[in-house]
Motif scaffolding. Structure first.
Motif, PDB file in Angstrom:
ATOM      1  N   TYR A 229      25.617   8.886  24.979  1.00  0.00           N
ATOM      2  CA  TYR A 229      25.575  10.129  25.493  1.00  0.00           C
ATOM      3  C   TYR A 229      27.332  10.456  25.797  1.00  0.00           C
ATOM      4  CZ  TYR A 229      20.970  10.075  25.049  1.00  0.00           C
ATOM      5  OH  TYR A 229      19.407  10.388  24.052  1.00  0.00           O
ATOM      6  N   GLN A 230      27.526  11.171  25.075  1.00  0.00           N
ATOM      7  CA  GLN A 230      28.783  11.988  25.796  1.00  0.00           C
ATOM      8  C   GLN A 230      29.225  11.995  26.985  1.00  0.00           C
ATOM      9  OE1 GLN A 230      30.579  15.196  23.834  1.00  0.00           O
ATOM     10  NE2 GLN A 230      32.193  15.251  24.612  1.00  0.00           N
ATOM     11  N   ASN A 231      28.028  12.568  28.132  1.00  0.00           N
ATOM     12  CA  ASN A 231      28.276  12.258  29.955  1.00  0.00           C
ATOM     13  C   ASN A 231      26.939  11.472  29.626  1.00  0.00           C
ATOM     14  OD1 ASN A 231      29.860  14.853  29.687  1.00  0.00           O
ATOM     15  ND2 ASN A 231      27.766  15.287  29.279  1.00  0.00           N
TER      16      ASN A 231
ATOM     17  N   PRO B 141      38.261  18.483  16.555  1.00  0.00           N
ATOM     18  CA  PRO B 141      38.840  19.013  17.876  1.00  0.00           C
ATOM     19  C   PRO B 141      37.292  19.411  18.464  1.00  0.00           C
ATOM     20  CG  PRO B 141      39.500  20.449  15.952  1.00  0.00           C
ATOM     21  CD  PRO B 141      38.978  19.595  15.336  1.00  0.00           C
ATOM     22  N   ASN B 142      37.588  19.875  20.358  1.00  0.00           N
ATOM     23  CA  ASN B 142      36.740  19.899  20.707  1.00  0.00           C
ATOM     24  C   ASN B 142      35.856  21.223  20.321  1.00  0.00           C
ATOM     25  OD1 ASN B 142      39.102  18.828  22.991  1.00  0.00           O
ATOM     26  ND2 ASN B 142      37.267  17.958  22.783  1.00  0.00           N
ATOM     27  N   GLY B 143      35.096  21.216  20.538  1.00  0.00           N
ATOM     28  CA  GLY B 143      33.923  21.738  19.623  1.00  0.00           C
ATOM     29  C   GLY B 143      33.953  22.284  19.042  1.00  0.00           C
ATOM     30  N   ALA B 144      34.204  21.215  17.630  1.00  0.00           N
ATOM     31  CA  ALA B 144      34.173  21.209  16.313  1.00  0.00           C
ATOM     32  C   ALA B 144      32.471  21.420  15.936  1.00  0.00           C
ATOM     33  CB  ALA B 144      34.542  19.810  15.376  1.00  0.00           C
ATOM     34  N   GLY B 145      31.923  20.491  16.657  1.00  0.00           N
ATOM     35  CA  GLY B 145      30.660  20.539  16.277  1.00  0.00           C
ATOM     36  C   GLY B 145      29.701  19.240  16.033  1.00  0.00           C
ATOM     37  N   LYS B 146      30.339  17.915  16.515  1.00  0.00           N
ATOM     38  CA  LYS B 146      30.357  16.461  16.759  1.00  0.00           C
ATOM     39  C   LYS B 146      28.968  16.291  17.096  1.00  0.00           C
ATOM     40  CE  LYS B 146      34.267  15.191  18.289  1.00  0.00           C
ATOM     41  NZ  LYS B 146      34.677  16.644  18.517  1.00  0.00           N
ATOM     42  N   THR B 147      28.593  16.079  18.632  1.00  0.00           N
ATOM     43  CA  THR B 147      28.232  15.859  19.305  1.00  0.00           C
ATOM     44  C   THR B 147      26.582  17.058  19.100  1.00  0.00           C
ATOM     45  OG1 THR B 147      28.977  16.244  20.998  1.00  0.00           O
ATOM     46  CG2 THR B 147      26.848  16.114  21.522  1.00  0.00           C
ATOM     47  N   THR B 148      26.692  18.002  18.357  1.00  0.00           N
ATOM     48  CA  THR B 148      25.505  18.659  17.871  1.00  0.00           C
ATOM     49  C   THR B 148      25.341  18.375  16.726  1.00  0.00           C
ATOM     50  OG1 THR B 148      26.752  20.922  18.749  1.00  0.00           O
ATOM     51  CG2 THR B 148      24.901  21.065  17.360  1.00  0.00           C
ATOM     52  N   PHE B 149      26.618  17.728  15.621  1.00  0.00           N
ATOM     53  CA  PHE B 149      26.026  16.791  14.045  1.00  0.00           C
ATOM     54  C   PHE B 149      24.809  15.565  15.155  1.00  0.00           C
ATOM     55  CE2 PHE B 149      27.094  13.400  10.983  1.00  0.00           C
ATOM     56  CZ  PHE B 149      26.027  14.544  10.059  1.00  0.00           C
TER      57      PHE B 149
HETATM   58  N1  LIG Z   1      22.424  24.168  22.932  1.00  0.00           N
HETATM   59  C1  LIG Z   1      24.110  25.000  22.500  1.00  0.00           C
HETATM   60  N2  LIG Z   1      23.837  26.585  22.793  1.00  0.00           N
HETATM   61  C2  LIG Z   1      24.597  27.463  22.525  1.00  0.00           C
HETATM   62  N3  LIG Z   1      25.689  26.817  21.830  1.00  0.00           N
HETATM   63  C3  LIG Z   1      25.586  25.206  21.807  1.00  0.00           C
HETATM   64  C4  LIG Z   1      24.790  24.369  22.322  1.00  0.00           C
HETATM   65  N4  LIG Z   1      24.962  22.737  22.115  1.00  0.00           N
HETATM   66  C5  LIG Z   1      26.759  23.103  21.401  1.00  0.00           C
HETATM   67  N5  LIG Z   1      27.144  24.929  21.724  1.00  0.00           N
HETATM   68  C6  LIG Z   1      28.516  25.325  20.480  1.00  0.00           C
HETATM   69  O1  LIG Z   1      28.469  24.446  18.863  1.00  0.00           O
HETATM   70  C7  LIG Z   1      29.295  24.131  19.605  1.00  0.00           C
HETATM   71  C8  LIG Z   1      29.949  22.574  19.343  1.00  0.00           C
HETATM   72  O2  LIG Z   1      29.958  21.752  20.343  1.00  0.00           O
HETATM   73  P1  LIG Z   1      29.429  20.806  20.362  1.00  0.00           P
HETATM   74  O3  LIG Z   1      29.226  19.512  21.465  1.00  0.00           O
HETATM   75  O4  LIG Z   1      28.623  19.442  19.144  1.00  0.00           O
HETATM   76  O5  LIG Z   1      31.371  20.023  20.275  1.00  0.00           O
HETATM   77  P2  LIG Z   1      31.993  18.176  20.091  1.00  0.00           P
HETATM   78  O6  LIG Z   1      32.636  18.541  18.539  1.00  0.00           O
HETATM   79  O7  LIG Z   1      30.839  17.534  20.060  1.00  0.00           O
HETATM   80  O8  LIG Z   1      33.335  18.898  20.979  1.00  0.00           O
HETATM   81  P3  LIG Z   1      33.502  17.692  21.979  1.00  0.00           P
HETATM   82  O9  LIG Z   1      34.634  16.661  21.644  1.00  0.00           O
HETATM   83  O10 LIG Z   1      34.017  18.181  23.136  1.00  0.00           O
HETATM   84  O11 LIG Z   1      33.078  17.116  22.569  1.00  0.00           O
HETATM   85  C9  LIG Z   1      30.393  24.517  20.503  1.00  0.00           C
HETATM   86  O12 LIG Z   1      31.008  25.683  20.643  1.00  0.00           O
HETATM   87  C10 LIG Z   1      29.681  24.793  21.363  1.00  0.00           C
HETATM   88  O13 LIG Z   1      29.777  25.786  22.759  1.00  0.00           O
END
Ligand SMILES: Nc1ncnc2c1ncn2[C@@H]1O[C@H](COP(=O)(O)OP(=O)(O)OP(=O)(O)O)[C@@H](O)[C@H]1O
Ligand SMILES: Nc1ncnc2c1ncn2[C@@H]1O[C@H](COP(=O)(O)OP(=O)(O)OP(=O)(O)O)[C@@H](O)[C@H]1O
Ligand SMILES: [Mg+2]
Ligand SMILES: [Mg+2]
Lengths: 380, 556, 353, 266, 237
Positions: free
Chosen positions: D86-88, D38-46
């Motif tokens: 990158y995502q964007n 789901p959105n915000g799951a943490g994928k991009t962060t990973f």
């Molecule tokens: N630099 C940051 N500082 C604080 N919170 C962050 C930061 N980067 C990401 N987050 C939070 O970490 C969580 C995971 O974000 P992430 O971008 O990894 O989601 P995602 O899985 O890629 O979602 P999407 O599918 O919408 O792209 C989100 O709640 C986001 O708000």
């Protein structure tokens, strides 16, 4: 250039020749832009009035080419190059700032011109071991003279034994402050604090507090310009420990604007500077003309030096100029010789006599005191 | 797009035009320029600036206006002009009634006399109103007359007024190149001789008509030239350009060469800052610091005065040291700001610039750097025993420096490092993710920029033979930044154009004295409004299809 | 970024040395000064109060920078000129005639209010004119472009006002009610300084509430973030920007009046240096943040005032007050090394990769 | 097939928020696999943790034969052989397409700037080869003829491709794609899907992607990890994932949106 | 008369001719969708209608008035709202403040309160996150916020630009449900979508754009069965 019908130029560094109806041309190189504009505009007004008073030389009108020295070395150099590229210019009034004077003096000297500065005060400019060049003169006081005069006055007349000096990083103010300090100590006084502010500063309390803490001295000498001087004067009265301290400044603060800037706080303070001979008839006419022509009273003190500088050149041009029918020939070396020989010349800044390195100012520095908004000469 | 204007809008335009000339008048600009006669006995530069605003407003309005028949625009022009005179008329009546001068010191009797043509206020006002009205009509008529007349007319006007404005410089060149006799023909005092003005005007007018007719066929011929011939032609042009650059001092004379040298000093700095700001995108507002360091090192090493090191350094031996020291400072000052972005970087670098200046002026280093009194008696460069004194001689030192800098800047730009800088400018994070080391990339930019600036400073010190801390103020940084942006950020030719416009032009405008910086300000605004991308914007090199195009060329 | 720099050992070392050197020098200087004890307690408090007053002025001007930056992301170099233009005009046309006619002595409060209003109006007028002519047509241009027009506008206004009113220093009349000192908790403070501090605090609080709480304030913040989307909400972005300039210029105008009250002299060039300082203050506090601007201004004012005596005097530096800008900018660097986004700045929202 | 990337217990906290929570995956060499959630799951962060944009708060990331890459800077990670999109879209927008790719080759260019100033033979040769390679990549992603256009003037789809070309320019062993089909219509997505497959087959690199378009994910992935609230909630083949009730609840929903017919499987 | 009538508009970005004569109509109460490839001009069409861009040629009439040249912020007062591509929430403002900005154009306190209720009813998630700063919401939450914010203007015409972009499939379902819901409550919808299949399944009519021109226009159901559309946009071979 080609001479008049029957004249042969024999001058060692050449002649300037004005043909029929051609005006005698002077150049000025003063600071007429930037934050120091006041200084240069004031001088330029003095030059213009001197030219108006003179009217003409042997039927040739007098024309001024006004250049800007930018109060900087590069500005002086550029203005100098521009002036010396014009062979019809016979003499230069400038520069305002010593920093601009150094390169300009070299440029004009090499090209055979003569220049009289109304407000360069740096000792280096008339020091043959430093930046002096032939053809350089000034009606402004060498810092050595003015700084020493103030030290003498303070120590001997006012009888103070402790003093502080403050400059603002400008070469003029730094030079004066240092000469004052050296002389004051040589006389046996103590300089409790030699310190500085920056041009553009407004809050002087911290530095004044430091001065107070160091002594507090009986006298503070700050030979700066109106803006910083106004702040120092007003705030000195508000700093604990300096209420009784005598305040003294220099000719950079002899002007109506300075009187207004210091306001009541300046009452009783001292100023070193030229003897403007306020009783002097010529000067009164000058002031009237100034008011009429520019709508204001003079902005500082250097209009007087500029007026004298212009007159020195013009009277020498008149003296050495060879009238040849409708032609006028001026030998450049002859002009220098004439300026060198200036002696006992009556100007509004006093009696001018040039020494061999071009210091022409009346050695008589006066000290005036601000009483009820007027500068009263109190010494000598 | 054409618009229709209501009477109220037209009157508003007139009032706006009036407000502009009123401002110019009350700040003393017009009166100052009135002393500068353009054509002897006819009119002065002051008159030109007096009518410039109604002219411009009338012209632009009628240009954008929708109309049928010619009466409407002429009428509009008249109204705008006439209305524009009203503020001035009010001013002259006010000046008679009360002492405005206690508030506005530049509302001088001379100004009022100029505005009323020396007549009584009433008569003067009528004259002014008529004059402005006629100017408005004149401006409007430019939109009506056919192109084949308008173009020559504009050309002739611009050229005549142009040479009249710059007559002072022309005069000195004419005098030394053509002799005194011709001076009398062309000039009368410092102004143009009316007869010459007329002849010149007619000549330009005639030439333009001829050119408009014949020029096209000429251009066509050029375009139809065989490629080989064309190549020859362009080679010829380059050789000509090189010759001109080489012999420029002879053409320009000493004063203009001095100006060219100053421009060159700024070009050198501009080329350096262009690397930092233009290529690498690091906004540096304290660039003057390295200029100062270069100058001071040169001063301390070579001065013959009391502050000199007296260690036998000549200009040429001190030069590399100045550059190296400046470069080192570039790196040292670069390190603490590596982590800062955008405007944070700008203000910190501004701080560095100020720190260097304040330290130079301070009593703290008075014994080494001269404090407020600066360093004097710096020798000029020598070249095989000849001291390079005249601007025409120093020119070659500056030229050599500029050529070297252009060479290095171009080569670096087209290298991997250049691409790294640009990537850094576009997106720092992604650039790093491409595998480049941000630290070294940034420091290289700072170092190269500082090196050019240090070189510039060293030449500057030697050229002036004296340096003062006040020369190294914020305005220099601002000026250099402005010139690279006005030229076109990241563009090397842009640096040249920018420096010519922002350093050369103001130098020629010395006559405007205290209004120079005002004009400079207006110039900056206008140029950015008209060409926000700069005068010669950076052209990205064609790489994919270049080879084919070149092949094309060779085949033909 | 911080995180990453730490990994670069060599660089980290240099930065560490850099910081430590500054801090050690400061401590050493302070200890030496304190041992030497040249100043009385009163001298210290006076210096600090002077610093607070100066800092308050910086703060008021800095707010204009921060507001404009927050919305347009441009350094408005001409802001110092908004500060100068208002008080120059009010002094020439209102204050001096009022003082000459004795009105100011008779009705000082009304007089000063009139002066303040005129000052603000002129500052606002100049600001709006500048925005309209030099900035608005450049919306959407690369960020360096409006920076250059802002520099141009700054030069233009400086020399415009020089031409208008002349280049000499102009006195600002003194009012009796504001002369002298009052005693606050045993500390003697100049009345003018008290006024400066009080007015600044009031303005700051008012402004903060305006921007954070009111609908208009929020619309400004919205326009700051995304102009097109703000338009889609029905926000007139140009109006919001004009409003921002208006508020910034009003603050600058107030600062001008306070400056005139404290220093009692004005000059066409008076806007330039305070402008730069205020800009520094805005960055120091975290550009874009209103409380940050206030804090940055105060911080800068106090360090400039106290720093030379405290840090440099003990080190035996001659003329220490000459170097106060060195202290100011060194503090800036020091703060930004620790906090690259300024004291109260939000961490530059690191664009998510 | 060996394991090219292995993450152990990777955790990333932002203040109180745990964006990635002990996330573990093993990516097989020369495979195509996906992370969804789901959105915000943490994928991009990973992804950011892997590529060095973030330092993981805890955990290990092991790449290509036991090299620990957690905590390295992005440039160092790239040098090891990982690159990403990158995502964007984040191209160097004011540089031309070719220049973007040339920057991407940074990792393999060796000449020193001094050589550039003197235009040594080695420098000229290297530049020529780099240009050739850039043009080859440009053609490979189907952008022939657009090389001299500024990146920001390219159409959206072309920008996505260019970003991939730039990522490929560093000759990575592992390519991370963050939502490569975002903003593309189904048809374009399918084209891209083929392209990704071609990449793996022809160039032989491993591909890990984040994607919300289930047609793409299910169509090309050999292995899928599902992430929710930073944690792994499922892993397996596309078929297994589609049937996983946890995944359906947290992510897939009724299936209408994803165009998958969940009831019947595939 | 149709609610929105777009007649042969041409829009440029500098020299780039992005829209080459687009004409379309939207009737009160409808859901109309625009589909097309990347760069076809869908976003540009919406931006031109909403007043963010001005067409060089052509006319647009909305509620019977010609609106070419009317700035975007004025159109909001005419009850036209748009959810821009990429959501465009105000990242530093809270969820509540974002919603307040949505109702910037309105003064009727009661109406605003009612609409707020409606938004919260539709997106209960937003109610939970009322005070949170919008920048920290997840992508789907941001999309909800953007849609909710547009609803706060109580628009008669709501334009949505790719509301499903980058959303997880569950959320896509939710957003489409919401659109249908909003439409049922009386708001006319102009929808731009890449997810053409879903868009066509909720729309009444659809237009197909190709490089700045309309190439096809029909009832949604027909379009869904159109071979060309299936091939080019629905990814069915
Ligand atoms: N630099 C940051 N500082 C604080 N919170 C962050 C930061 N980067 C990401 N987050 C939070 O970490 C969580 C995971 O974000 P992430 O971008 O990894 O989601 P995602 O899985 O890629 O979602 P999407 O599918 O919408 O792209 C989100 O709640 C986001 O708000
Ligand atoms: N700001 C801009 N500057 C220049 N060209 C632009 C700009 N925005 C869009 N374009 C061009 O205009 C055309 C239409 O773009 P638009 O964004 O309207 O397409 P779209 O149908 O919305 O595509 P997508 O599905 O990618 O969102 C494209 O060719 C695009 O490259
Ligand atoms: Mg993501
Ligand atoms: Mg779109």
């Amino acid at each position: 250039g080609p001479a008049g019908p029957s004249y042969e130029c024999t001058d060692s560094i050449g002649c300037v020749t004005y043909g029929p109806e051609e005006p005698v041309r002077l150049a000025s190189a003063l600071v007429i832009s930037g934050p120091n504009t006041d200084l240069g505009v004031d001088s330029q007004n003095g030059v213009e009035i001197a030219i108006d008073f003179k009217g003409d030389i042997a039927g040739h009108a007098i024309e001024l080419q006004a250049e800007d020295d930018g109060c900087s070395a590069e500005g002086g150099q550029a203005a100098g190059q521009k002036i010396v590229s014009d062979p019809t210019i016979v003499g230069i009034i400038g520069t305002s700032c010593s920093g601009a004077g150094v390169p300009l003096s070299k440029v004009m000297s090499d090209a055979g011109y003569s220049m009289v500065s109304p407000s360069n005060t740096s000792p280096a400019l008339t020091n043959p071991d430093s930046a002096w060049n032939p053809g350089y003169y000034r009606t402004a006081h060498n810092d050595k003279v003015q700084g020493k005069a103030m030290a003498d006055f303070a120590f001997e007349v006012l009888g103070v034994t402790t003093a502080a000096a403050i400059h603002d990083g400008d070469p003029y103010t730094e030079g004066l402050a240092r000469v004052f300090a050296d002389n004051f100590e040589a006389l046996g006084g103590t300089i409790v604090e030699f310190t500085a502010v920056n041009t553009g500063d407004t809050d002087m309390r911290p530095v004044l507090t430091a001065v107070a803490a160091a002594g507090p001295p009986e006298l503070i000498y700050y030979p700066v310009f109106t803006a910083e001087g106004g702040f120092l004067t007003k705030q000195a009265k508000e700093v604990a420990g300096l209420e009784e301290t005598i305040l003294a400044a220099a000719d950079g603060m002899i002007s109506p604007a300075a009187v207004e800037a210091v306001g009541e706080a300046g009452e009783g303070m001292y100023f070193s500077g030229p003897d403007l001979g306020f009783e002097n008839e010529l000067y009164n006419t000058f002031l009237e003309t100034h008011l009429e022509k520019y709508g204001t009273e003079p902005l500082s003190v250097f209009h007087a030096h500029a007026f004298d500088a212009t007159n020195m050149i013009l009277s020498c041009v008149e003296e050495v100029g060879v009238v040849d029918g409708e032609y006028l020939h001026v030998g450049r070396q002859a002009l220098r010789d004439c300026l060198d020989a200036t002696s006992g010349y009556d100007g509004i800044t006093g009696t001018l006599t040039c020494n061999e390195y071009g210091d022409c100012a009346d050695p008589q520095i006066t000290v005036s005191q601000l009483t009820a908004g007027e500068y009263e000469v109190v010494w000598p | 797009m054409k618009k229709t204007f209501t009477t109220k809008e037209i009157i508003n335009k007139g009032l706006l035009a009036g407000a502009v000339v009123l401002s110019l008048s009350v700040i003393g600009f017009i009166a100052l320029l009135a002393e500068r006669e353009l054509i002897k006995g006819w009119f002065s530069l002051g008159h030109i600036f007096l009518v410039a605003s109604p002219f411009a407003f009338a012209y632009v309005t009628t240009r954008d206006m929708e109309y049928e028949g010619n009466a409407k625009p002429l009428q509009t022009g008249f109204i705008i002009g006439a209305v524009a005179s009203i503020p001035l008329i009010v001013l002259s009546f006010l000046a008679v009634a009360i002492d405005i001068r206690q508030f506005l010191s530049n509302v001088s009797p001379a100004l009022i006399e100029l505005l009323t043509f020396g007549q009584t206020p009433v008569l003067g006002s009528i004259l002014l109103l008529l004059l402005f009205g006629i100017i408005g009509v004149f401006a409007a008529s430019f939109n009506i007359i056919p192109e084949n007349i308008r173009h020559p007319l504009v050309n002739a006007l611009v050229w005549t007024l142009g040479i009249a404005t710059f007559s002072e410089i022309l005069l000195s060149r004419v005098r030394s190149l053509l002799g005194r006799g011709l001076v009398k023909v062309i000039f009368s005092g410092k102004s143009l001789n009316p007869i010459f003005a007329i002849v010149f005007f007619a000549a330009v007018f005639g030439f333009t008509i001829w050119w408009d007719k014949r020029g096209d066929s000429f251009k066509e011929k050029l375009e139809n030239l065989a490629p080989a011939k064309r190549k020859q032609l362009s080679q010829g042009q380059s050789i000509l350009l090189m010759l001109v650059i080489l012999f420029l001092p002879l053409i320009l004379g000493s004063y203009l060469t001095e100006v060219a040298n100053n421009v060159g000093i700024y070009i050198l700095m501009g080329l350096g800052l262009n690397i930092v700001v233009g290529f690498a995108g690091l906004l540096d507002l304290g660039y003057v610091a390295f200029f100062a360091i270069g100058a001071y090192v040169m001063g301390v090493l070579t001065s013959e005065g009391a502050l000199g090191l007296d260690a036998g350094f000549s200009f040429w031996t001190a030069l590399p040291i100045s550059v190296i020291v400046a470069t080192l400072f570039g790196i040292v000052l670069g390190i603490p700001v590596l982590g800062m972005r955008g405007d944070y970087l700008a203000i910190v670098t501004l701080g560095f610039g100020e720190i260097i200046r304040v330290v130079a002026v301070s009593d703290l280093f008075k014994d080494t750097l001269g404090g407020a009194q600066g360093i004097l008696q710096i020798p000029k460069p020598e070249f095989f025993g000849i001291e390079l004194v005249q601007p025409g001689e120093l020119y070659y030192v500056v030229l050599a420096g500029v050529l070297l800098a252009v060479f290095i800047a171009t080569r670096l730009r087209d290298s991997r490092l250049g691409r790294q800088w640009m990537a850094l400018r576009e997106d720092e994070d992604v650039a790093e993710a491409m595998g480049m080391n941000l630290v070294s990339t940034k420091l290289m930019a700072f170092a190269t920029g500082a090196a050019f600036s240090g070189l510039s400073g060293a030449i500057f010190a030697s050229k002036l033979t004296s340096i003062f801390p006040h020369s190294f103020n914020l305005l220099i940084s601002i000026n250099v930044l402005s010139l690279i942006i006005v030229g076109g950020v990241g563009s090397i030719p842009g640096v040249f154009v920018g420096a010519l416009v922002l350093v050369g032009l103001p130098e020629l405008l010395r006559e405007f004295a205290e209004y120079r910086l005002l004009i400079y300000g207006v110039l900056l605004i206008v140029m950015m409004l008209v060409k926000p991308e700069g005068l010669l914007p950076d052209q990205r090199k064609k790489r994919e299809l270049k080879s084919e195009a070149e092949l094309d060329w060779a085949e033909k | 970024m911080q995180e990453r720099i730490k990994q670069i050992d060599f660089l980290g070392l240099i930065l560490w040395v850099f910081r430590t050197a500054i801090i050690v020098a400061m401590l050493w200087g302070t200890i030496a000064t304190v041992m030497d004890n040249p100043y009385s307690a009163k001298a210290w408090t006076d210096t600090i109060v002077a610093g607070i007053a100066q800092g308050s002025l910086y703060a008021l001007i800095a707010i204009g920078y921060t507001l404009v930056y927050g919305v347009l992301f441009m350094i408005n170099f001409a802001h110092g000129e908004f500060f100068m233009s208002g008080i120059m005009t009010a002094t020439i046309f209102i204050a001096q005639p009022m003082s000459a006619s004795g009105y100011l002595d008779r009705h000082p409060i009304i007089g000063l209010l009139i002066i303040a209003v005129v000052t603000m109006l002129v500052s606002i007028g100049i600001a709006i004119l500048t925005e309209r002519v030099a900035y608005r047509p450049l919306r959407g241009a690369p960020r360096l472009v409006p920076l250059i027009t802002a520099i141009g506008a700054s030069f233009f206004w400086q020399y415009f006002f020089q031409g208008l009113y002349g280049s000499e220093v102009k006195p600002f009349p003194q009012t009796d009610i504001l002369t002298g000192k009052i005693n606050i908790g045993g500390v003697e403070i100049l009345k003018t300084q008290v006024i400066v501090i009080i007015v600044t605090v009031l303005m700051l609080i008012g402004l903060y509430f305006f921007v954070v709480k009111t609908k208009t304030g929020k619309s400004i913040r919205a326009a700051a973030e995304n102009k097109d989307v703000a338009r889609l909400m029905g926000i007139d972005v140009d109006r919001a920007i004009t409003l921002t300039f208006t508020m910034g210029a009003a603050m600058a105008g107030i600062a001008g009046v306070l400056y005139a009250l404290v220093f009692r002299q004005i000059h066409f060039f008076m806007g330039f240096f305070p402008g730069i300082k205020a800009f520094t203050a805005a960055v120091l506090g975290g550009i874009g943040s209103i409380p940050g601007a206030a804090l940055g201004g105060l911080f800068l004012g106090i360090f400039e005032s106290v720093g030379p005596g405290l840090f440099l005097e003990g080190l035996g530096v001659p003329s220490p007050h000459q170097l106060k800008d060195v202290i100011a900018f060194t503090m800036l660097v020091l703060v930004l090394i620790f906090r690259p986004q300024g004291i109260l700045g939000e961490a530059l929202a690191e664009e998510k990769a | 097939m060996g394991i090219i990337l292995s993450t152990k217990n990777v955790t990333k906290r932002f203040g109180g928020l745990i964006a990635v929570n002990s996330f573990e995956i093993d990516v097989k060499e020369n495979s195509i696999s996906s992370v969804i959630g789901p959105n915000g799951a943490g994928k991009t962060t990973f992804f950011n943790c892997i590529t060095g944009f973030y330092t993981p708060t805890e955990g290990e990331i092991i790449f290509d034969e036991n090299q620990h890459i957690q905590g390295l800077r992005p440039d160092q990670v790239t040098l090891k052989g990982i690159s990403r999109t990158y995502q964007n879209i984040r191209l160097f927008s004011k540089m031309t397409a070719i220049e973007n790719i040339l920057v991407g080759q940074h990792r393999h260019l060796k000449t020193h700037w001094v050589e550039a100033i003197f235009k040594t033979k080695r420098f000229v040769k290297e530049e020529e080869e780099a240009l050739e390679e850039a043009i080859r990549l440009l053609n490979f992603v189907g952008l022939n003829g657009l090389g001299d256009h500024l990146a920001h003037n390219l159409p959206y789809g072309a920008q996505r491709r260019l970003e991939i070309a730039r990522a490929l320019a560093s000759k990575p062993k592992l390519l991370l794609l963050d939502e490569p089909t975002a903003g593309m219509n189904p048809n374009e997505s399918i084209e891209l899907m083929h392209f990704i497959r071609q990449l793996r087959d022809e160039v032989g690199i491993t591909i890990l992607l984040i994607e919300h378009d289930m047609k793409v994910v299910m169509g090309i992935s050999e292995e899928i990890w599902v992430m929710d609230f930073g944690q792994k909630i499922a892993e397996g083949t596309p078929l297994e994932i589609q049937r996983n009730p946890k995944v359906i609840e947290a992510y897939l929903g009724s299936g209408a949106a994803s165009g998958l017919n969940l009831e019947q499987g595939e | 008369m149709a609610m929105l009538e777009v007649n042969d508009i041409h829009t440029y970005y500098g020299n780039i001719h992005a829209l080459k004569g687009i004409s379309l109509t939207v009737e009160e109460g409808e859901i109309v969708t625009l589909i097309g490839a990347n760069g076809a001009g869908k976003t540009t069409t919406l931006r031109t209608i909403s007043g963010l861009l001005t067409p060089r040629e052509g006319s647009i009439s909305y509620l019977g008035k010609d609106i070419v040249g009317t700035p975007a912020h004025k159109l909001v007062y005419e009850k036209m709202a748009m959810v821009p591509e990429g959501r465009g929430v105000f990242a530093k403002l809270s969820v509540m403040e974002n919603l307040e900005m949505g109702s910037y154009s309105r003064d009727d306190k009661d109406g605003i309160a009612r609409d707020l209720e409606r938004v919260f009813a539709l997106f209960p998630r937003l109610k939970e996150r009322e005070k949170q700063v919008a920048g920290t919401l997840s992508g789907g939450e941001q999309q909800m916020l953007a849609t909710g914010r547009a609803m706060m203007a109580s628009p008669r015409l709501l334009m949505l630009d790719e509301p499903s972009m980058g959303l997880a499939p569950v959320l896509v379902d939710a957003v489409f449900d919401a659109i249908v819901e909003i439409n049922k409550e009386g708001t006319t919808i102009l929808l731009v979508e890449q997810n053409a299949l879903m868009a066509l399944s909720i729309a009444n009519r659809g237009y197909v754009l190709q490089t700045g021109q309309i190439v096809l226009h029909d009832d949604a159901a027909e379009l869904k069965n159109n071979e060309m559309v299936q091939k080019a946009y629905l990814g069915m071979d």
